[in-house]
Design a protein around this motif. Sequence first.
Motif, PDB file in Angstrom:
ATOM      1  N   VAL A  16       0.822  -1.200   0.000  1.00 42.28           N
ATOM      2  CA  VAL A  16       0.000   0.000   0.000  1.00 42.28           C
ATOM      3  C   VAL A  16       0.858   1.252   0.000  1.00 42.28           C
ATOM      4  N   ALA A  42      -6.755   2.644  -5.904  1.00 40.90           N
ATOM      5  CA  ALA A  42      -6.416   2.889  -4.504  1.00 40.90           C
ATOM      6  C   ALA A  42      -6.972   4.243  -4.091  1.00 40.90           C
ATOM      7  N   SER A 189      -3.481  -4.052   2.478  1.00 44.26           N
ATOM      8  CA  SER A 189      -4.519  -3.093   2.109  1.00 44.26           C
ATOM      9  C   SER A 189      -4.367  -1.717   2.730  1.00 44.26           C
ATOM     10  N   SER A 213      -3.636   5.430   3.300  1.00 45.70           N
ATOM     11  CA  SER A 213      -4.068   4.885   2.020  1.00 45.70           C
ATOM     12  C   SER A 213      -4.693   3.508   2.177  1.00 45.70           C
ATOM     13  N   ILE A 215      -6.080   0.110  -0.340  1.00 47.80           N
ATOM     14  CA  ILE A 215      -6.229  -0.575  -1.620  1.00 47.80           C
ATOM     15  C   ILE A 215      -7.341  -1.609  -1.485  1.00 47.80           C
TER      16      ILE A 215
END
Length: 220
Positions: A16, A42, A189, A213, A215
Amino acid sequence: MLKIHKSLAAGIAGAVLTLSSASAQIPGAPVLQNAFANPGLAFAANFGGGGGQSLFALAAGWGMGSGRILLSGAAGAQRTNEATRGAYGARASMTVWTSAGGGPGGAVFAGVGGAPRTSNEAGMTNPAIFTIPAGITAGYRRNIGTNRGISAYVSPMYRWARVSTDDNATASEGNFRVAVGLDFSFNPSLGVTAGAEMGSGETGASTLGAAVSWIPGGRR
């Protein structure tokens, strides 16, 4: 953003580290561009500040060609000179080199960003600004165990900026700047980014930034 290899050893370090660049070049946030990208979609929440300004923005990125090419964009709210205004940015980057073992890598990038004028009863509080940065990035990534990874990168760039006031007067300048960043993935993730941008220029105060962040579905 981080290019993910199919092998687990190369993939975790980049799981990520994808949205470091999705803060784009919104005024109030540093231009943080990793040398690697993850294929697919993302998302990120970005925070920035410095030089008497602050920023909150949401971003999205899309990695194409197995993550070799990345398109990202962001929009949010910048607070400066006791006024709040919308701000935006978009960027394209391309990974030009990665090592087979997932260690060092390099990329090139370019983008646009800006924010409108603001004013109050006393007059203009902030001029409109439009920026175009372009540069290169050198990065290095490593695995931490089987589920986490870390990546550090440095991005020298040239930035052109145009400022417009309320009487339609405009001024522009170009200067060299450099950004440094660190990405850390908690799992395939979820990750965080932190970094700073520094350099010269009347329109270029040093800025600090951070991002969280995500994903969907994890790395690919």
